[in-house]
Design a protein around this motif. Structure first.
Motif, PDB file in Angstrom:
ATOM      1  N   ASN A 242       0.823  -1.210   0.000  1.00  0.00           N
ATOM      2  CA  ASN A 242       0.000   0.000   0.000  1.00  0.00           C
ATOM      3  C   ASN A 242       0.857   1.260   0.000  1.00  0.00           C
ATOM      4  OD1 ASN A 242      -2.393  -1.470  -0.011  1.00  0.00           O
ATOM      5  ND2 ASN A 242      -2.560  -1.475   2.243  1.00  0.00           N
ATOM      6  N   LYS A 243       2.034   1.199   0.663  1.00  0.00           N
ATOM      7  CA  LYS A 243       2.902   2.374   0.731  1.00  0.00           C
ATOM      8  C   LYS A 243       3.971   2.349  -0.362  1.00  0.00           C
ATOM      9  CE  LYS A 243       2.309   3.657   5.543  1.00  0.00           C
ATOM     10  NZ  LYS A 243       2.986   4.103   6.795  1.00  0.00           N
ATOM     11  N   HIS A 244       3.885   1.412  -1.264  1.00  0.00           N
ATOM     12  CA  HIS A 244       4.749   1.370  -2.444  1.00  0.00           C
ATOM     13  C   HIS A 244       6.235   1.179  -2.049  1.00  0.00           C
ATOM     14  CE1 HIS A 244       1.210   2.760  -4.555  1.00  0.00           C
ATOM     15  NE2 HIS A 244       1.137   3.810  -3.735  1.00  0.00           N
ATOM     16  N   PHE A 245       6.514   0.110  -1.311  1.00  0.00           N
ATOM     17  CA  PHE A 245       7.894  -0.216  -0.932  1.00  0.00           C
ATOM     18  C   PHE A 245       8.401  -1.391  -1.752  1.00  0.00           C
ATOM     19  CE2 PHE A 245       7.277   2.438   2.760  1.00  0.00           C
ATOM     20  CZ  PHE A 245       8.554   2.843   3.106  1.00  0.00           C
ATOM     21  N   GLU A 246       9.677  -1.342  -2.048  1.00  0.00           N
ATOM     22  CA  GLU A 246      10.366  -2.467  -2.681  1.00  0.00           C
ATOM     23  C   GLU A 246      11.437  -2.974  -1.708  1.00  0.00           C
ATOM     24  OE1 GLU A 246      11.955  -1.034  -6.304  1.00  0.00           O
ATOM     25  OE2 GLU A 246       9.990  -0.766  -7.284  1.00  0.00           O
ATOM     26  N   TRP A 247      11.639  -4.280  -1.669  1.00  0.00           N
ATOM     27  CA  TRP A 247      12.576  -4.852  -0.693  1.00  0.00           C
ATOM     28  C   TRP A 247      13.303  -6.064  -1.270  1.00  0.00           C
ATOM     29  CZ3 TRP A 247       7.370  -5.432  -0.718  1.00  0.00           C
ATOM     30  CH2 TRP A 247       6.858  -6.734  -0.723  1.00  0.00           C
ATOM     31  N   GLN A 248      14.414  -6.375  -0.649  1.00  0.00           N
ATOM     32  CA  GLN A 248      15.176  -7.566  -1.016  1.00  0.00           C
ATOM     33  C   GLN A 248      15.994  -8.040   0.195  1.00  0.00           C
ATOM     34  OE1 GLN A 248      18.577  -4.946  -3.359  1.00  0.00           O
ATOM     35  NE2 GLN A 248      18.350  -7.083  -3.868  1.00  0.00           N
ATOM     36  N   ILE A 249      16.195  -9.352   0.296  1.00  0.00           N
ATOM     37  CA  ILE A 249      16.987  -9.993   1.355  1.00  0.00           C
ATOM     38  C   ILE A 249      18.175 -10.665   0.691  1.00  0.00           C
ATOM     39  CG2 ILE A 249      16.997 -11.653   3.251  1.00  0.00           C
ATOM     40  CD1 ILE A 249      13.973 -11.272   3.465  1.00  0.00           C
ATOM     41  N   VAL A 250      19.378 -10.211   1.047  1.00  0.00           N
ATOM     42  CA  VAL A 250      20.597 -10.684   0.391  1.00  0.00           C
ATOM     43  C   VAL A 250      21.479 -11.354   1.442  1.00  0.00           C
ATOM     44  CG1 VAL A 250      22.621 -10.038  -0.971  1.00  0.00           C
ATOM     45  CG2 VAL A 250      20.471  -8.757  -1.217  1.00  0.00           C
ATOM     46  N   GLY A 251      22.078 -12.492   1.068  1.00  0.00           N
ATOM     47  CA  GLY A 251      23.042 -13.117   1.984  1.00  0.00           C
ATOM     48  C   GLY A 251      22.920 -14.615   2.017  1.00  0.00           C
ATOM     49  N   GLU A 252      23.237 -15.172   3.171  1.00  0.00           N
ATOM     50  CA  GLU A 252      23.267 -16.621   3.347  1.00  0.00           C
ATOM     51  C   GLU A 252      21.870 -17.202   3.159  1.00  0.00           C
ATOM     52  OE1 GLU A 252      26.029 -18.223   3.812  1.00  0.00           O
ATOM     53  OE2 GLU A 252      27.310 -16.480   4.052  1.00  0.00           O
TER      54      GLU A 252
ATOM     55  N   ASP B 216      10.497   8.031   3.019  1.00  0.00           N
ATOM     56  CA  ASP B 216       9.678   8.613   1.942  1.00  0.00           C
ATOM     57  C   ASP B 216       9.401   7.543   0.893  1.00  0.00           C
ATOM     58  OD1 ASP B 216       9.867  11.016   3.249  1.00  0.00           O
ATOM     59  OD2 ASP B 216      11.591  11.720   2.053  1.00  0.00           O
ATOM     60  N   SER B 217       8.129   7.475   0.460  1.00  0.00           N
ATOM     61  CA  SER B 217       7.749   6.475  -0.533  1.00  0.00           C
ATOM     62  C   SER B 217       6.496   6.943  -1.270  1.00  0.00           C
ATOM     63  CB  SER B 217       7.484   5.115   0.140  1.00  0.00           C
ATOM     64  OG  SER B 217       7.101   4.160  -0.821  1.00  0.00           O
ATOM     65  N   SER B 218       6.490   6.721  -2.581  1.00  0.00           N
ATOM     66  CA  SER B 218       5.320   7.068  -3.402  1.00  0.00           C
ATOM     67  C   SER B 218       5.264   6.100  -4.567  1.00  0.00           C
ATOM     68  CB  SER B 218       5.417   8.517  -3.894  1.00  0.00           C
ATOM     69  OG  SER B 218       6.550   8.677  -4.721  1.00  0.00           O
ATOM     70  N   GLU B 219       4.170   6.167  -5.282  1.00  0.00           N
ATOM     71  CA  GLU B 219       4.035   5.262  -6.424  1.00  0.00           C
ATOM     72  C   GLU B 219       5.066   5.597  -7.494  1.00  0.00           C
ATOM     73  OE1 GLU B 219       0.543   3.679  -9.485  1.00  0.00           O
ATOM     74  OE2 GLU B 219       0.133   5.276  -8.023  1.00  0.00           O
ATOM     75  N   ALA B 220       5.370   6.895  -7.613  1.00  0.00           N
ATOM     76  CA  ALA B 220       6.353   7.294  -8.616  1.00  0.00           C
ATOM     77  C   ALA B 220       7.770   6.949  -8.175  1.00  0.00           C
ATOM     78  CB  ALA B 220       6.235   8.796  -8.885  1.00  0.00           C
ATOM     79  N   GLN B 221       8.031   7.040  -6.897  1.00  0.00           N
ATOM     80  CA  GLN B 221       9.373   6.754  -6.367  1.00  0.00           C
ATOM     81  C   GLN B 221       9.233   5.897  -5.106  1.00  0.00           C
ATOM     82  OE1 GLN B 221      11.718  10.229  -5.682  1.00  0.00           O
ATOM     83  NE2 GLN B 221      13.617   9.067  -5.274  1.00  0.00           N
ATOM     84  N   PRO B 222       9.168   4.585  -5.285  1.00  0.00           N
ATOM     85  CA  PRO B 222       8.957   3.683  -4.147  1.00  0.00           C
ATOM     86  C   PRO B 222      10.125   3.753  -3.155  1.00  0.00           C
ATOM     87  CG  PRO B 222       8.599   2.551  -6.233  1.00  0.00           C
ATOM     88  CD  PRO B 222       9.257   3.847  -6.563  1.00  0.00           C
ATOM     89  N   GLY B 223       9.776   3.477  -1.902  1.00  0.00           N
ATOM     90  CA  GLY B 223      10.808   3.369  -0.886  1.00  0.00           C
ATOM     91  C   GLY B 223      11.580   2.061  -1.022  1.00  0.00           C
ATOM     92  N   GLN B 224      12.839   2.071  -0.567  1.00  0.00           N
ATOM     93  CA  GLN B 224      13.701   0.900  -0.728  1.00  0.00           C
ATOM     94  C   GLN B 224      14.083   0.319   0.645  1.00  0.00           C
ATOM     95  OE1 GLN B 224      14.607  -0.367  -3.750  1.00  0.00           O
ATOM     96  NE2 GLN B 224      13.320   1.226  -4.713  1.00  0.00           N
ATOM     97  N   ILE B 225      14.045  -1.021   0.735  1.00  0.00           N
ATOM     98  CA  ILE B 225      14.507  -1.746   1.926  1.00  0.00           C
ATOM     99  C   ILE B 225      15.424  -2.869   1.460  1.00  0.00           C
ATOM    100  CG2 ILE B 225      13.873  -3.073   3.979  1.00  0.00           C
ATOM    101  CD1 ILE B 225      11.128  -1.773   3.890  1.00  0.00           C
ATOM    102  N   ARG B 226      16.607  -2.927   2.062  1.00  0.00           N
ATOM    103  CA  ARG B 226      17.537  -4.018   1.737  1.00  0.00           C
ATOM    104  C   ARG B 226      18.078  -4.599   3.046  1.00  0.00           C
ATOM    105  NH1 ARG B 226      22.617  -2.266  -1.427  1.00  0.00           N
ATOM    106  NH2 ARG B 226      21.060  -1.897  -3.079  1.00  0.00           N
ATOM    107  N   VAL B 227      17.972  -5.917   3.166  1.00  0.00           N
ATOM    108  CA  VAL B 227      18.488  -6.625   4.342  1.00  0.00           C
ATOM    109  C   VAL B 227      19.620  -7.531   3.880  1.00  0.00           C
ATOM    110  CG1 VAL B 227      17.981  -8.152   6.284  1.00  0.00           C
ATOM    111  CG2 VAL B 227      16.231  -6.537   5.461  1.00  0.00           C
TER     112      VAL B 227
ATOM    113  N   SER C  36      15.856   3.703   2.417  1.00  0.00           N
ATOM    114  CA  SER C  36      16.147   4.869   1.583  1.00  0.00           C
ATOM    115  C   SER C  36      15.878   6.149   2.360  1.00  0.00           C
ATOM    116  CB  SER C  36      15.327   4.820   0.297  1.00  0.00           C
ATOM    117  OG  SER C  36      13.945   4.656   0.577  1.00  0.00           O
ATOM    118  N   SER C  37      16.035   7.277   1.687  1.00  0.00           N
ATOM    119  CA  SER C  37      15.960   8.593   2.331  1.00  0.00           C
ATOM    120  C   SER C  37      14.580   8.802   2.976  1.00  0.00           C
ATOM    121  CB  SER C  37      16.235   9.687   1.297  1.00  0.00           C
ATOM    122  OG  SER C  37      15.279   9.623   0.262  1.00  0.00           O
ATOM    123  N   PRO C  38      14.499   9.711   3.956  1.00  0.00           N
ATOM    124  CA  PRO C  38      15.546  10.655   4.367  1.00  0.00           C
ATOM    125  C   PRO C  38      16.538  10.022   5.360  1.00  0.00           C
ATOM    126  CG  PRO C  38      13.564  11.066   5.630  1.00  0.00           C
ATOM    127  CD  PRO C  38      13.219   9.973   4.652  1.00  0.00           C
TER     128      PRO C  38
END
Length: 500
Positions: free
Chosen positions: A367-377, A405-416, A432-434
């Motif tokens: 709903n808040k337009h976030f993208e995420w990825q889990i990297v590692g073992e 900050d997150s929007s449909e035009a510029q989704p927020g980023q999460i990386r683990v 991601s920012s801020p």
């Protein structure tokens, strides 16, 4: 009488001084006696060596008969040993013998040994007391076979012997041994008097040293105890609530280190007091705001100013939930400080815990337009409390969803990122920012702390989420630190040990 530290120290100093001075006194006595005996023996041996040429000459001319009464050579030898002149020796030879020889003396020993004694020449006023007069040192002689030719048989154990050989270089036939009665002991009255006077001097010096050390021990004990009294006064000052550093400067010994520790303690207590006061003020402020809102809305509804519709009830319900969440967080932190939080450790896969966190927040992320990825073992087994780690990552997720900050035009980023080494596991949560200014990053884990621009009460944060995260990580013997993220926001690095 109260045995204070100063009195204890004074007793110790006096005892040590007494033992040390006594040991030095007795050691000095033994050393002097031994050295003085060695000196007398060497001196007597040197005098006996001067007689060896005369003895060899007598043996060469008269054989073993030179010691008989027929020849006065033994008398001459005794006179030579005592330093008599030739005239004195001749007078002694001509002087008739008085009375029969004593039963315990050898036949020819009735020569004038006593007349040659140095004590004979001393006046009565110069002679030592009777108990100080030692046995006279008389010359004795024994044959090469060990037969005593001159002297008393009971004096062999204390006689100093010098062997007489046929040649001057102590070679050839052994003619006999010339000795000095009591040569191994301090027998001369003058020597005994000198040794006795030395003992008296040593004893006097020991007594004076004991008195001086006792007089010095009193101010010295006071000097040593003075810093302890200062430390005690400073401790009372701190106990009374005055946390100003009690010492500006001190020595660099152990007492100085203790004073520095006391300064550190005062500073820490002062900081804790200010922190506790600030903590109470912040809690009061945090609780007062939702209560004030709740009270104002209820008063408006009671007065009829605000309608009691469903929207207004939902608003009150939200305030109650916010207040309940704040109280729950405070309760959890207080239990963590007391060590009352229970942790059930078991082996679990960190990837599954993190994956479950994203699954539980999947709808909100979309709903808040976030993208995420889990990297590692692909699999990382860790001995931990799965429920507490789920709470840890859930707090991370809520922080990210609330402040990124997150929007449909510029989704927020999460990386683990999960990195496993030999002894530790690193979990790096990035968003991601801020971002946050560098000097504010270490303060993110303080209780009730908010970054002004990124966090406010209206967004629902209480400022306790990351403080709870730090408490959970510490309970797992790990570490947590906040840095800048490559994505432009904040990176929280959690390092946990691998327990095998």
């Amino acid at each position: 009488m109260k045995l204070t530290l100063r009195r204890k120290l004074l007793v110790i100093l006096l005892s040590v001084n007494a033992v040390l001075i006594s040991a030095v006194y007795y050691a000095n006595q033994l050393a002097f006696e031994k050295s003085f005996k060695e000196y007398l023996q060497n001196s007597s041996r040197a005098k006996l060596v001067t007689l060896l040429p005369t003895i060899r000459e007598n043996f060469a001319q008269y054989g073993d008969q030179w010691m008989t009464r027929k020849y006065p050579h033994w008398t001459r030898l005794v006179g030579e040993y005592h330093g008599r002149t030739q005239t004195e020796i001749d007078d002694m030879i001509k002087r008739p013998r008085r009375g029969p020889p004593r039963h315990h003396r050898s036949e020819n020993e009735a020569s004038d040994d006593k007349a040659f004694s140095p004590e004979r020449r001393m006046g009565r006023e110069e002679r030592p007391p009777r108990h100080m007069r030692g046995a006279q040192s008389r010359l004795v002689l024994k044959s090469a076979s060990g037969e005593l030719l001159k002297g008393r048989k009971d004096s062999r154990n204390t006689t100093l012997w010098v062997e007489v050989y046929e040649n001057a270089d102590n070679s050839g036939k052994l003619l006999g041994s010339i000795g000095l009665e009591n040569g191994l002991e301090i027998s001369n009255s003058l020597d005994s008097l000198f040794a006795s006077r030395q003992q008296h001097w040593f004893l006097g010096i020991a007594i004076i040293a004991m008195i001086v050390s006792s007089l010095l021990a009193i101010p010295f004990s006071r000097f040593l105890v003075a810093p302890v009294l200062s430390l005690r006064a400073a401790a009372k000052k701190i106990a009374a609530g005055n946390y100003e550093p009690p010492f500006k400067s001190f020595s660099k010994d152990e007492l100085g280190l203790l004073a520095n520790d006391l300064n550190t303690l005062a500073k820490t207590l002062d900081e804790n007091q200010h922190s506790r006061q600030q903590w109470i003020a912040d809690i009061s402020h945090e609780l007062r705001t939702p209560i004030a809102v709740f009270k104002a809305e209820l008063e408006g509804m009671i007065d009829g100013i605000i309608e009691s519709d469903e929207a207004q009830l939902n608003s009150l319900y939200d305030e109650i939930n916010r207040l309940t969440k704040l109280v729950d967080d405070l309760h959890q932190l207080s239990m963590s400080d007391r060590g009352s939080l229970s942790y059930n450790m078991a082996d679990c896969d960190i990837n599954e815990v993190i994956g479950h966190t994203f699954d539980s927040h999947l709808a909100t992320l979309k709903n808040k337009h976030f993208e995420w990825q889990i990297v590692g073992e692909p699999q990382c087994i860790l001995n931990c409390d799965e429920a507490r780690l789920s709470q840890l990552f859930s707090n991370f997720m809520q922080n990210t969803l609330r402040y990124t900050d997150s929007s449909e035009a510029q989704p927020g980023q999460i990386r683990v990122v999960i990195e496993q080494s030999k002894d530790t596991v690193l979990i790096r949560w990035q968003d991601s920012s801020p971002g946050v200014e560098p000097e504010l990053l270490p303060m993110l884990f303080d209780r009730l702390y908010r970054v002004d621009k990124a966090r406010d009460r209206a967004s629902g944060g209480s400022g306790l989420g990351l403080a709870i995260c730090a408490s959970i990580v510490q309970a797992h013997n790990g570490s947590i630190v906040a840095t800048h993220s490559e994505l432009g926001g904040i990176s929280v690095d959690v390092t946990l040990p691998i327990i095998k």
